[in-house]
Design an enzyme around this catalytic site. Structure first.
Site, PDB file in Angstrom:
ATOM      1  N   ASP A  11      22.306 -23.452  -0.880  1.00  0.00           N
ATOM      2  CA  ASP A  11      23.076 -24.195  -1.878  1.00  0.00           C
ATOM      3  C   ASP A  11      23.315 -23.314  -3.094  1.00  0.00           C
ATOM      4  O   ASP A  11      22.421 -23.131  -3.920  1.00  0.00           O
ATOM      5  CB  ASP A  11      22.298 -25.453  -2.308  1.00  0.00           C
ATOM      6  CG  ASP A  11      22.093 -26.430  -1.162  1.00  0.00           C
ATOM      7  OD1 ASP A  11      22.974 -26.516  -0.289  1.00  0.00           O
ATOM      8  OD2 ASP A  11      21.048 -27.101  -1.132  1.00  0.00           O
ATOM      9  N   LYS A  33      21.522 -23.371   6.590  1.00  0.00           N
ATOM     10  CA  LYS A  33      22.324 -24.583   6.388  1.00  0.00           C
ATOM     11  C   LYS A  33      23.356 -24.405   5.285  1.00  0.00           C
ATOM     12  O   LYS A  33      23.027 -24.046   4.162  1.00  0.00           O
ATOM     13  CB  LYS A  33      21.398 -25.757   6.032  1.00  0.00           C
ATOM     14  CG  LYS A  33      22.141 -27.070   5.847  1.00  0.00           C
ATOM     15  CD  LYS A  33      21.187 -28.219   5.604  1.00  0.00           C
ATOM     16  CE  LYS A  33      20.922 -28.475   4.143  1.00  0.00           C
ATOM     17  NZ  LYS A  33      22.023 -29.099   3.390  1.00  0.00           N
ATOM     18  N   ASP A  60      26.369 -28.794   7.320  1.00  0.00           N
ATOM     19  CA  ASP A  60      25.961 -30.112   6.805  1.00  0.00           C
ATOM     20  C   ASP A  60      27.087 -30.690   5.955  1.00  0.00           C
ATOM     21  O   ASP A  60      26.978 -30.759   4.732  1.00  0.00           O
ATOM     22  CB  ASP A  60      24.668 -29.924   5.991  1.00  0.00           C
ATOM     23  CG  ASP A  60      24.092 -31.243   5.506  1.00  0.00           C
ATOM     24  OD1 ASP A  60      24.470 -32.302   6.038  1.00  0.00           O
ATOM     25  OD2 ASP A  60      23.247 -31.201   4.589  1.00  0.00           O
ATOM     26  N   LYS A  62      28.533 -33.752   6.630  1.00  0.00           N
ATOM     27  CA  LYS A  62      28.401 -35.215   6.628  1.00  0.00           C
ATOM     28  C   LYS A  62      29.739 -35.942   6.815  1.00  0.00           C
ATOM     29  O   LYS A  62      30.204 -36.673   5.929  1.00  0.00           O
ATOM     30  CB  LYS A  62      27.730 -35.681   5.332  1.00  0.00           C
ATOM     31  CG  LYS A  62      26.305 -35.155   5.173  1.00  0.00           C
ATOM     32  CD  LYS A  62      25.581 -35.800   4.005  1.00  0.00           C
ATOM     33  CE  LYS A  62      24.139 -35.372   3.881  1.00  0.00           C
ATOM     34  NZ  LYS A  62      23.916 -33.969   3.539  1.00  0.00           N
ATOM     35  N   ASP A  65      34.478 -41.074   8.574  1.00  0.00           N
ATOM     36  CA  ASP A  65      35.858 -41.573   8.465  1.00  0.00           C
ATOM     37  C   ASP A  65      36.157 -42.360   9.736  1.00  0.00           C
ATOM     38  O   ASP A  65      35.241 -42.614  10.527  1.00  0.00           O
ATOM     39  CB  ASP A  65      36.824 -40.377   8.280  1.00  0.00           C
ATOM     40  CG  ASP A  65      38.058 -40.758   7.469  1.00  0.00           C
ATOM     41  OD1 ASP A  65      38.665 -41.809   7.775  1.00  0.00           O
ATOM     42  OD2 ASP A  65      38.409 -40.013   6.533  1.00  0.00           O
ATOM     43  N   PRO A  67      37.230 -42.957  13.550  1.00  0.00           N
ATOM     44  CA  PRO A  67      36.900 -42.058  14.665  1.00  0.00           C
ATOM     45  C   PRO A  67      37.957 -40.987  14.919  1.00  0.00           C
ATOM     46  O   PRO A  67      37.619 -39.811  15.144  1.00  0.00           O
ATOM     47  CB  PRO A  67      36.786 -43.017  15.859  1.00  0.00           C
ATOM     48  CG  PRO A  67      36.340 -44.303  15.241  1.00  0.00           C
ATOM     49  CD  PRO A  67      37.025 -44.380  13.913  1.00  0.00           C
ATOM     50  N   THR A 115      18.119 -40.326   1.439  1.00  0.00           N
ATOM     51  CA  THR A 115      16.834 -40.563   0.774  1.00  0.00           C
ATOM     52  C   THR A 115      17.018 -40.914  -0.705  1.00  0.00           C
ATOM     53  O   THR A 115      16.085 -41.350  -1.366  1.00  0.00           O
ATOM     54  CB  THR A 115      15.911 -39.327   0.901  1.00  0.00           C
ATOM     55  OG1 THR A 115      16.687 -38.174   0.596  1.00  0.00           O
ATOM     56  CG2 THR A 115      15.357 -39.196   2.292  1.00  0.00           C
ATOM     57  N   GLN A 185      13.280 -34.076  -5.476  1.00  0.00           N
ATOM     58  CA  GLN A 185      12.839 -34.788  -4.281  1.00  0.00           C
ATOM     59  C   GLN A 185      11.709 -35.728  -4.697  1.00  0.00           C
ATOM     60  O   GLN A 185      10.820 -35.337  -5.436  1.00  0.00           O
ATOM     61  CB  GLN A 185      12.340 -33.803  -3.216  1.00  0.00           C
ATOM     62  CG  GLN A 185      13.397 -32.820  -2.732  1.00  0.00           C
ATOM     63  CD  GLN A 185      14.402 -33.444  -1.765  1.00  0.00           C
ATOM     64  OE1 GLN A 185      14.364 -34.654  -1.504  1.00  0.00           O
ATOM     65  NE2 GLN A 185      15.307 -32.634  -1.254  1.00  0.00           N
ATOM     66  N   GLY A 205      15.107 -25.732   0.659  1.00  0.00           N
ATOM     67  CA  GLY A 205      15.999 -24.952  -0.192  1.00  0.00           C
ATOM     68  C   GLY A 205      15.247 -24.262  -1.301  1.00  0.00           C
ATOM     69  O   GLY A 205      14.678 -23.181  -1.133  1.00  0.00           O
ATOM     70  N   ARG A 206      15.200 -24.931  -2.466  1.00  0.00           N
ATOM     71  CA  ARG A 206      14.721 -24.287  -3.684  1.00  0.00           C
ATOM     72  C   ARG A 206      13.327 -23.675  -3.638  1.00  0.00           C
ATOM     73  O   ARG A 206      13.134 -22.632  -4.278  1.00  0.00           O
ATOM     74  CB  ARG A 206      14.861 -25.275  -4.853  1.00  0.00           C
ATOM     75  CG  ARG A 206      16.313 -25.492  -5.230  1.00  0.00           C
ATOM     76  CD  ARG A 206      16.529 -26.756  -6.014  1.00  0.00           C
ATOM     77  NE  ARG A 206      16.312 -27.934  -5.191  1.00  0.00           N
ATOM     78  CZ  ARG A 206      16.400 -29.186  -5.629  1.00  0.00           C
ATOM     79  NH1 ARG A 206      16.693 -29.406  -6.897  1.00  0.00           N
ATOM     80  NH2 ARG A 206      16.202 -30.197  -4.807  1.00  0.00           N
TER      81      ARG A 206
END
Ligand code: C5P
Length: 228
Positions: A11, A33, A60, A62, A65, A67, A115, A185, A205-206
């Site tokens: 990211d 990712k 990723d 996501k 919409d 199909p 989450t 998180q 990630g971080r």
């Protein structure tokens, strides 16, 4: 390509960061990712870097919409041969099926309840079932429609495993090495705890990309996993 079951979340807004992170970790982790921010800012150049690294590509983005549109978007992404491509499970089984048909070689990966959403926020948008039950229902429906991987919180992973069986790849963000800052998180587990709970691939990630020594940070987590 390394063997640690880690997907590093690349990211960043700078392609130079990505080059550096990949160089420091490609021989340690299995997967890299690319998420929405990096994809929209840097685009195909970011994906090319991952493809050149030899690691598995986790795209990723996501999709969510109707199909027909998801099928079109998934086919447009076929040229990158992602190992994993995320779609929102809440898009419904027909949408998940359309993505699977468009990219049969890819693990279509269903994202369950984010989450960042709790029961109160779900009620605001009209979903009155508790988040935990919604996660299980969405996971079961996505797998029934052909999804081969599920993204869920480490705290849900054992229940999701019971629901979908052993053949589905369970992927968990919200992972922090013992003693690391949680950042934003909220309910985290350590890598070893998440794997013991049933996760197959950890999104991190971080704690790695924000470390002073990225290679050592990735190696320390990989060794902690190996020792467990
Ligand atoms: O830096 P950190 O380890 O928190 O990165 C986690 C990655 O996982 C980010 O790319 C984030 O967008 C993603 N993610 C998440 N929680 C989810 C789904 C994806 O943190 N429920």
């Amino acid at each position: 390509m390394g063997t640690a079951p880690i997907a590093i979340a690349l990211d960043s807004r700078e392609i130079e960061d990505l080059r550096e992170w990949i160089a420091q970790t490609r021989e340690i982790v299995s997967t890299l990712k690319i998420g929405l921010e990096t994809f929209y800012r840097i685009g195909a150049d970011a994906i090319d870097l991952v493809r050149e690294s030899g690691c598995d590509l986790f795209l990723d983005v996501k999709l969510h919409d109707i199909p027909n549109t998801v099928a079109g978007a998934a086919s447009a992404l076929a040229r990158y041969s992602p190992k994993y491509l995320t779609v929102h499970a809440s898009g419904g089984s027909e949408m998940v099926r359309a993505a699977c048909a468009a990219l049969p070689e890819t693990y279509i990966t269903a994202v369950t309840v984010l989450t960042s959403l709790d029961d109160q926020v779900l009620r605001e948008v009209g979903i009155c079932t508790p988040a935990q039950d919604t996660v299980l229902r969405q996971a079961a429906s996505a797998v029934e429609a052909g999804a081969r991987a599920i993204v869920c919180s480490p705290h849900e992973v054992s229940r999701v495993r019971s629901e979908v069986g052993v053949d589905i790849v369970l992927i968990t963000p919200g992972v922090r090495p013992a003693g690391a800052a949680p950042d934003d998180q909220k309910r985290v587990m350590t890598p070893v705890e998440a794997l013991a709970a049933g996760a197959d691939l950890l999104v991190i990630g971080r704690p790695i990309t924000g470390a002073v020594n990225i290679n050592s940070a990735a190696l320390a987590i990989a060794q902690e996993i190996d020792r467990s």
